[in-house]
Design a protein around this motif. Sequence first.
Motif, PDB file in Angstrom:
ATOM      1  N   SER A  58      30.452  55.638  18.404  1.00 29.58           N
ATOM      2  CA  SER A  58      31.162  55.111  19.562  1.00 29.58           C
ATOM      3  C   SER A  58      30.186  54.573  20.599  1.00 29.58           C
ATOM      4  N   VAL A  59      29.111  55.321  20.863  1.00 32.35           N
ATOM      5  CA  VAL A  59      28.112  54.885  21.854  1.00 32.35           C
ATOM      6  C   VAL A  59      27.486  53.561  21.420  1.00 32.35           C
ATOM      7  N   GLN A  60      27.164  53.434  20.140  1.00 36.79           N
ATOM      8  CA  GLN A  60      26.540  52.200  19.657  1.00 36.79           C
ATOM      9  C   GLN A  60      27.463  51.004  19.839  1.00 36.79           C
ATOM     10  N   VAL A  61      28.751  51.183  19.509  1.00 35.85           N
ATOM     11  CA  VAL A  61      29.700  50.075  19.639  1.00 35.85           C
ATOM     12  C   VAL A  61      29.899  49.699  21.101  1.00 35.85           C
ATOM     13  N   VAL A  62      30.132  50.694  21.959  1.00 34.92           N
ATOM     14  CA  VAL A  62      30.369  50.416  23.382  1.00 34.92           C
ATOM     15  C   VAL A  62      29.136  49.780  24.015  1.00 34.92           C
ATOM     16  N   ASP A  63      27.949  50.278  23.692  1.00 36.56           N
ATOM     17  CA  ASP A  63      26.724  49.689  24.235  1.00 36.56           C
ATOM     18  C   ASP A  63      26.561  48.243  23.800  1.00 36.56           C
ATOM     19  N   GLN A  64      26.950  47.948  22.575  1.00 39.41           N
ATOM     20  CA  GLN A  64      26.850  46.566  22.098  1.00 39.41           C
ATOM     21  C   GLN A  64      27.801  45.657  22.871  1.00 39.41           C
ATOM     22  N   VAL A  65      29.042  46.124  23.086  1.00 37.19           N
ATOM     23  CA  VAL A  65      30.003  45.330  23.862  1.00 37.19           C
ATOM     24  C   VAL A  65      29.513  45.165  25.301  1.00 37.19           C
ATOM     25  N   MET A  66      28.968  46.244  25.877  1.00 37.18           N
ATOM     26  CA  MET A  66      28.451  46.180  27.242  1.00 37.18           C
ATOM     27  C   MET A  66      27.334  45.135  27.351  1.00 37.18           C
ATOM     28  N   MET A  67      26.440  45.130  26.378  1.00 37.30           N
ATOM     29  CA  MET A  67      25.353  44.150  26.392  1.00 37.30           C
ATOM     30  C   MET A  67      25.899  42.733  26.289  1.00 37.30           C
ATOM     31  N   THR A  68      26.933  42.549  25.450  1.00 42.03           N
ATOM     32  CA  THR A  68      27.523  41.217  25.300  1.00 42.03           C
ATOM     33  C   THR A  68      28.161  40.748  26.597  1.00 42.03           C
ATOM     34  N   LEU A  69      28.962  41.636  27.226  1.00 40.28           N
ATOM     35  CA  LEU A  69      29.618  41.261  28.479  1.00 40.28           C
ATOM     36  C   LEU A  69      28.604  41.036  29.595  1.00 40.28           C
ATOM     37  N   ASN A  70      27.602  41.902  29.700  1.00 35.96           N
ATOM     38  CA  ASN A  70      26.570  41.716  30.724  1.00 35.96           C
ATOM     39  C   ASN A  70      25.842  40.396  30.530  1.00 35.96           C
ATOM     40  N   SER A  71      25.563  40.083  29.259  1.00 34.04           N
ATOM     41  CA  SER A  71      24.886  38.815  28.976  1.00 34.04           C
ATOM     42  C   SER A  71      25.752  37.636  29.389  1.00 34.04           C
ATOM     43  N   TYR A  72      27.058  37.728  29.094  1.00 35.41           N
ATOM     44  CA  TYR A  72      27.970  36.647  29.463  1.00 35.41           C
ATOM     45  C   TYR A  72      28.034  36.479  30.976  1.00 35.41           C
ATOM     46  N   ILE A  73      28.168  37.589  31.694  1.00 34.86           N
ATOM     47  CA  ILE A  73      28.248  37.524  33.160  1.00 34.86           C
ATOM     48  C   ILE A  73      26.929  37.017  33.749  1.00 34.86           C
ATOM     49  N   ASN A  74      25.815  37.509  33.243  1.00 35.77           N
ATOM     50  CA  ASN A  74      24.503  37.072  33.750  1.00 35.77           C
ATOM     51  C   ASN A  74      24.275  35.591  33.489  1.00 35.77           C
ATOM     52  N   ILE A 212      36.463  50.760  16.838  1.00 41.73           N
ATOM     53  CA  ILE A 212      35.605  51.933  16.618  1.00 41.73           C
ATOM     54  C   ILE A 212      36.317  52.801  15.597  1.00 41.73           C
ATOM     55  N   GLY A 213      35.747  52.879  14.391  1.00 42.10           N
ATOM     56  CA  GLY A 213      36.477  53.552  13.320  1.00 42.10           C
ATOM     57  C   GLY A 213      37.647  52.677  12.899  1.00 42.10           C
ATOM     58  N   SER A 214      38.742  53.296  12.492  1.00 47.89           N
ATOM     59  CA  SER A 214      39.919  52.541  12.059  1.00 47.89           C
ATOM     60  C   SER A 214      40.947  52.364  13.163  1.00 47.89           C
ATOM     61  N   ARG A 215      40.914  53.209  14.229  1.00 45.93           N
ATOM     62  CA  ARG A 215      41.916  53.109  15.297  1.00 45.93           C
ATOM     63  C   ARG A 215      41.310  53.010  16.692  1.00 45.93           C
ATOM     64  N   GLY A 216      40.006  53.109  16.830  1.00 48.56           N
ATOM     65  CA  GLY A 216      39.387  53.102  18.145  1.00 48.56           C
ATOM     66  C   GLY A 216      39.390  51.722  18.787  1.00 48.56           C
ATOM     67  N   TYR A 217      39.163  51.653  20.090  1.00 49.56           N
ATOM     68  CA  TYR A 217      39.211  50.400  20.827  1.00 49.56           C
ATOM     69  C   TYR A 217      38.428  50.565  22.128  1.00 49.56           C
ATOM     70  N   VAL A 218      38.257  49.434  22.852  1.00 51.50           N
ATOM     71  CA  VAL A 218      37.617  49.453  24.162  1.00 51.50           C
ATOM     72  C   VAL A 218      38.543  48.777  25.169  1.00 51.50           C
ATOM     73  N   PHE A 219      38.429  49.190  26.453  1.00 47.62           N
ATOM     74  CA  PHE A 219      39.160  48.509  27.522  1.00 47.62           C
ATOM     75  C   PHE A 219      38.312  48.555  28.790  1.00 47.62           C
ATOM     76  N   ILE A 220      38.777  47.806  29.843  1.00 44.98           N
ATOM     77  CA  ILE A 220      37.979  47.633  31.065  1.00 44.98           C
ATOM     78  C   ILE A 220      38.808  48.071  32.270  1.00 44.98           C
ATOM     79  N   LEU A 221      38.153  48.844  33.160  1.00 33.62           N
ATOM     80  CA  LEU A 221      38.758  49.242  34.439  1.00 33.62           C
ATOM     81  C   LEU A 221      37.954  48.653  35.581  1.00 33.62           C
TER      82      LEU A 221
END
Length: 594
Positions: A58-74, A212-221
Amino acid sequence: MKPSFKKIKMLFSNSLSSVQFVLSFWISLFALSAMITVAIVMFLKFNNTLTANVITNSVQVVDQVMMTLNSYINNTMDVSDRIVTDMNTYFISDKQAVVDTLNTAYKLRDDIVSMTVFDEKGNVVAAAPLGLEVKNNVNITEQDWYRSSMQSYTPYTFSPPHVQNIYKGKYNWVVTLSRKLDLYNSSISGNAVFTIDMNFNSIEENCSRVTIGSRGYVFILDENDNIIYHPQQQMIYSSIKNEDIGFISGKPDGEYVQAENNSVVVIRSLDQTNWKLIGISFLKDAEATRVEVISFLGRLFMIAIILVTMIAVVMSRRISKPLVRLTETMDKVEKGDLTIHSYEDGFYEVSRLRHSFNHMIDRINELLERIKSEEQELRKSELKALQAQINPHFLYNTLGSILWMCERNDGKGAVVMVQALANLFRISISKGNEIITIKEELQHAESYLIIQKVRYKEQFEYSIDVDENIKNCKSLKIILQPMIENAIYHGIDRMVDKGKITIRIKDCGDTILMQVVDNGLGMPESVLNHILESESSNSYGIGVKNVHHRIQIYFGKEYGLSFQSELDEGTTVNIRIPKIEGDANERKSNEDND
């Protein structure tokens, strides 16, 4: 009554003293102990490994998404910085250059919906795309993002996702990056606000394609714990699904296990936006962990098996010695010593095995003697029967050729053929010997070729190529002539052009390869595949099959004939026999006498 009781007691006693009972008892006892240990360790290891792997994944997936979004915003902020630098340069003298800069940047980024510069009164100073107009009833200075930029002490302000409806004909779902400008020495009086409307679909795509796995997901607050993006946002707004925001609220970045729904929550903050990226995964979906646990259990079970095997070996060593000695006796028999017998005593099963083994040895000796006698008689009768098939067949064809020449008054040719025929019969008889030299077999074959060449009036030519060192080696007689006969009758006879027959005999080490090659019509595949079958009744005659059977009866199944043929190209017959340099007839006679 008493004899029955004694019989039952004896059977029970034999069962208790059997190797099977002793080994089964001890192996079962220690195997059970090992399995219980494995089960306890498996349960503890499974839980620990499962949780650790789910969190790590989970940490690896979330960190990857975070890096992608940060890169996009930057990247978007970098665009903003370059444009603002150009504004400070061009607003002094050339306002159109600023408009061109905005439109160039707009065209290079598909995810940017619009870029606009507003003065402190909310009027549009420059905009992209060209023709972008603010609605008449919209007051820019009352927009939330405008106020935030004017009042903010940070260089950049990001709005929550919203429908940007201030422009005519545009209703895009966007996130607005805005920043206050101080365009010194420019024609604009006071402060200004520069905005970039980013299509929210770009951020949504980066999150929606992640699982993340077969049912996991990410969202933004956002900073107020309002949902900016969620893959099931409509279901949440409809109260069909409930996200436990209270568990997340106020927690710093990190990884947390939520026992209520057996899930893992990963929290990460996005740069510059005060947004939080949340990853949710479920322990039940940890397939990778299950694989690891299975691998671990496999290794554990191997250790258990080794432990059980060692115990079984130690416990059975004392009771298995008679069986070991009986096995050694069997090994000697397997190597060919059929005179040995076993005299082992011991457990009930060992005594039974010894008795059966000795009886088997005696029976094998009887059967071997009978088979040897029957096989010798069978080989003699088969050789005689096969030879009887070949001789009349060959004689019939040869006499037919001589008769044909006499009818045509070809006396010279008939004399040559009769002389060749006499030579054929002299070699065929060969004092009753089945084995002749390769030199004699070649003389026999060449005599036949002379007869046929005269008959066919030079319709074909032939050549003979033989290794000199094997001319005196031994061969089964009359094995080349039937192959030459088929080459002429079925290959060359119907040819328009002149045919060619080549005989090659090669030294192949322990074997000799004879080849009869023609350039005739060849054989169809249906005939080639079945030519050696005993049931075959095709027009290629009995000679080929008989030669093949004779070679295998005399020398063994690894020798005999094989064929290669292509239509309109020709046929090659390969005859493989063992290389025999001694007196083979004498050897054969001795074998039959034995």
